[in-house]
Scaffold this motif. Structure first.
Motif, short mmCIF file in Angstrom:
data_model
loop_
_atom_site.label_atom_id
_atom_site.label_comp_id
_atom_site.label_asym_id
_atom_site.label_seq_id
_atom_site.Cartn_x
_atom_site.Cartn_y
_atom_site.Cartn_z
N THR A 169 -2.29 -4.54 106.83
CA THR A 169 -1.18 -3.59 106.94
C THR A 169 -1.35 -2.47 105.93
O THR A 169 -1.15 -1.29 106.23
CB THR A 169 0.15 -4.31 106.67
OG1 THR A 169 0.31 -5.35 107.62
CG2 THR A 169 1.31 -3.36 106.77
N MET A 170 -1.72 -2.84 104.72
CA MET A 170 -1.85 -1.84 103.67
C MET A 170 -2.95 -0.83 104.00
O MET A 170 -2.88 0.33 103.59
CB MET A 170 -2.13 -2.51 102.32
CG MET A 170 -0.93 -3.30 101.79
SD MET A 170 -1.25 -4.18 100.25
CE MET A 170 -1.10 -2.85 99.04
N GLU A 171 -3.96 -1.26 104.72
CA GLU A 171 -5.03 -0.31 105.03
C GLU A 171 -4.72 0.52 106.28
O GLU A 171 -5.49 1.39 106.64
CB GLU A 171 -6.37 -1.02 105.20
CG GLU A 171 -6.48 -1.81 106.46
CD GLU A 171 -7.78 -2.56 106.61
OE1 GLU A 171 -8.56 -2.63 105.65
OE2 GLU A 171 -8.01 -3.07 107.72
N GLY A 172 -3.61 0.23 106.93
CA GLY A 172 -3.19 1.05 108.06
C GLY A 172 -3.36 0.39 109.40
O GLY A 172 -3.08 1.01 110.44
#
Lengths: 401, 342
Positions: free
Chosen positions: A290-293
């Protein structure tokens, strides 16, 4: 119960005698007949061995394993075994007298193919099964082989001790003529070092992928794809870590939506009961993605996770049914994406129609992929599957290493 | 923004437990980090947590500590974060990076000093000797930086004989601060020596544990060695628990396993499977909320299991297959180099 130190040596000595007294005096034709007889017994739906197999629950229950088992049994015909032999060895070739097999616990039937291959080269086998309940299918092979083929009963020994137990591992490594090791790269390295330059073949960490071709009917291949991913909690070398969907983002979304439902259906409401370590790995994977998109889909029980990647670079999964899915425009794009992981590729399942001689398929083989099949068949390789692209039989011959 | 820095520093300096003040500062820091750290904002958005709707520090999403390996988590552009601390080991994909700009370093130093001297009044005015590399030689080690900030008088690294001789010549008490592995290395390399008795009032602070990479001894055995080999009793020994990803530290005393943190840190215990707060008596993963993590992430989900006890927590161990990390590793690399036959 752990075997006594000396019992391994005694077992291997007995195997060596039986190799000389029984196997060398048995024709290869006869050995093929024995294997076919064994397979016929197991193919029988009413066979007591099938009944016994249905009682195995964890970690690999019959409902899951029968798929791989039937795939293997289907390939154990007289014609296919003769063809395998003809392709690789001549009648006067000699396998090592005693082959040691160190079996990993991540999939259930490794011991079956490994021992059957050894028999085809007339080698006796000492099998170190994984510890705990992961050994159930290996044990069942041993017991059923003894019962169905008493003629060769003394040529296969199954044993079990905790991996890394120094004395037992060393005894096995010192005593057998060839050691086949299946497991993590660390296990392979450790056993190879114990073998001390003697004959050794290691089958280490490998990953697989799936591809959905442009013309594929997603709904037709999606159940098979879910099976490829979900079986054995995605821990085998034939478990896909990455799915490439050739097409646009709409097609990708359609595939992900269908795959989510298919994975739910495959698991049929049976929660996997993740332990803490696994839960942390899965949750971390979800959050970091999620953090990387990336967009993450999954159920709250952590049974499965689909990660829709914005970048199609090949990503290793932490397994536990965490699969990355990305879209690419053309099939040819895959080859550059696979280059960084070329050395650890094993299998590829393909959704959609293809021929063995298609450029796409031959290029995948050139990249080192040892097993290419339709979606749904990835976890059911035949006896003739050259794992790690190593010759199946000729690598077991003396002077082959 | 300067006022936020000053507010944080004032709160640290006051060292009082003030839930309202903690909450206000936590939300302000969260707002800043949400706005300036894109990967973190993406995570928060999936949790429906934003400065618009988060009203309590417990609602601030805690990112996995592994995020420090994968992302450059910094409110300021990286060129402005002149200080970066790595988790032990060579840099690479499995190394955490904690970026600090000047303001973050100022807050870090304030928190570590206040936190250290808050542990016990016995620490005050004692010179510190450190068994680790100097900050100059290990510019990316937060532990070395910490001891530098505490104005450690001496640093000993790979010279146990000199350490022994200097300890033998002591007349006044000191604080001897080192990783557990460094202490074991010292004891193992000086087996023939007579036992020392450090001057009365001396204190030992150990940190880092053994991380399962090589020789391990129990805490009981280690503290036994502190008494027999250095003459420092259990009650004068302390354990520091920290990580490169976090500016603040926790301390425990003697063999009492309960770790206590400073007033500017809060800890939650999280069910590892549901990721919701565990019941008070249940064990779970520790999530720390550290106001001193000004430039990175205030809320960190660790891979350490723990359970609450009194006003602190007891560490129960690391989740398996979580990467081994910690300061003991650098001593191990040194030790292995020495014991490997040439």
């Amino acid at each position: 119960m752990e075997p006594a130190y000396n019992s391994i040596l005694k077992s291997i000595e007995a195997l060596r005698i039986n190799h000389h007294d029984i196997l060398l005096k048995t024709s290869r034709e006869q050995i093929i007949d024995y294997i076919v007889r064994f397979a016929d017994e197991w193919r029988n739906a009413q066979s007591p061995w099938r009944m016994q197999a249905k009682t195995i629950e964890s970690p690999f229950d019959y409902k899951e394993v029968f798929y791989t088992l039937d795939g293997l049994l289907e390939s154990l015909t007289r014609d296919s075994l003769k063809e395998l032999i003809a392709q690789e060895i001549t009648d006067n070739c000699a396998g090592y007298p005693v082959i040691g097999h160190v079996i990993a616990g991540n999939t259930p039937l490794i011991a079956w193919t490994s021992v059957l291959r050894a028999l085809l080269v007339k080698s006796a086998s000492f099998v170190k099964l994984p510890s705990g309940s992961a050994s159930a299918w290996g044990k069942l092979f041993g017991i059923s082989w003894l019962s169905i083929i008493p003629e060769l009963a003394g040529c296969v020994v199954m044993d079990q001790w905790a991996g890394g137990t120094a004395n037992q591992d060393k005894q096995l490594c010192d005593s057998c003529d060839l050691l086949l090791a299946y497991g993590s790269d660390d296990t392979i390295k450790s056993l190879k070092s114990l073998r001390n330059d003697r004959s050794f073949i290691g089958y280490g960490h490998r990953v697989s992928l799936s591809v959905i071709l442009p013309g594929a009917d997603i709904m037709q291949c999606i159940d098979g794809l879910a099976r490829d991913i979900c079986m054995y909690d995605q821990s085998g070398c034939l478990s896909p870590h990455m799915v490439y969907v050739i097409g646009d983002d709409d097609r990708l979304s359609c595939c992900i939506s269908a795959l989510s439902k298919a994975m739910d259906a495959y698991l049929a409401g049976n929660t996997t009961n993740r332990d803490i370590d696994t839960a942390v790995r899965i949750n971390n994977s979800r959050i970091l993605s999620t953090m990387e998109g990336s967009v993450v889909f999954g159920n709250d029980d952590l049974d499965w996770t689909i990660i829709q990647r914005t970048c199609p670079d090949f990503i290793f999964s932490p397994t536990h049914r965490v699969v990355s899915v990305a879209s690419i425009k053309t099939a040819e794009e895959i080859f550059s994406l696979l280059l960084p992981v070329k050395d650890v590729l094993q299998g590829c399942s393909i959704g959609g129609a293809y021929n063995e001689n298609d450029y796409f398929v031959t290029e995948l083989k050139n990249m080192g992929i040892s097993y290419i099949c339709k979606t749904g068949k990835l976890q059911a390789p035949p006896m003739s599957w050259p794992e790690d692209n190593k010759p199946i039989l000729s690598s077991l011959l003396k002077n082959a290493i | 923004m300067d006022s936020l820095i000053e507010r944080i520093l004032t709160f640290i300096d006051s060292a009082i437990y003030d839930d309202q003040a903690f909450n206000d500062l936590a939300l302000a820091i969260f707002t800043r980090q949400y706005r300036l750290i894109e990967p973190y904002r993406r995570f928060c958005d999936t949790q429906n947590a934003s400065p618009d709707n988060v009203t309590d520090w417990r609602q601030i999403p805690a990112a996995p500590v592994a995020a420090f390996k994968q992302f450059d988590l910094s409110c300021v552009p990286l060129p402005d974060a002149k200080t970066v601390y790595y988790s032990s080991g060579t840099t690479g994909p499995s190394t955490s990076k904690h970026y600090m700009d000047d303001a973050a370093v100022r807050i870090y130093y304030a928190s570590l000093k206040r936190g250290f001297y808050n542990v016990s009044s016995d620490f005050k005015n004692l010179p510190i000797w450190a068994i680790m590399q100097t900050p100059a030689n290990a510019p990316n080690s937060s532990l070395s930086a910490m001891l530098g900030a505490l104005n450690a008088e001496r640093f000993y690294w790979d010279n146990n004989e000199e350490l022994y001789n200097d300890l033998a010549g002591l007349n006044t008490p000191i604080i001897l601060f080192g990783t557990a592995f460094a202490f074991v290395g010292y004891f193992d390399s000086t087996p023939e020596r007579q036992q020392l008795r450090l001057p009365k009032g001396s204190i030992i602070v150990e940190t880092g544990g053994f991380k399962g990479r090589s020789r391990e001894i129990s805490r009981e055995e280690l503290y036994g060695l502190f008494e027999t080999r250095l003459g420092v009793r259990e009650n004068d020994c302390y354990s520091e628990y920290g990580m490169s990803e976090m500016a603040s530290q926790f301390y425990s005393n003697g063999l009492n396993p309960v770790k206590y943190g400073p007033p500017w840190v809060r800890t939650r215990i999280i069910d590892p499977i549901t990721r919701t707060e565990a019941n008070p008596e249940e064990k779970g993963l520790l999530a720390h909320y550290d106001l001193a993590n000004y430039n990175s992430l205030i809320a960190i989900q660790t891979e350490d299991m723990g359970v609450f006890k009194d006003t602190g927590f007891i560490l129960l161990g690391r989740v398996e297959n979580a990467e081994i990390r910690g300061c003991s590793l650098t001593m191990e690399e040194l030790w292995n180099r020495r014991i490997t036959p040439s």
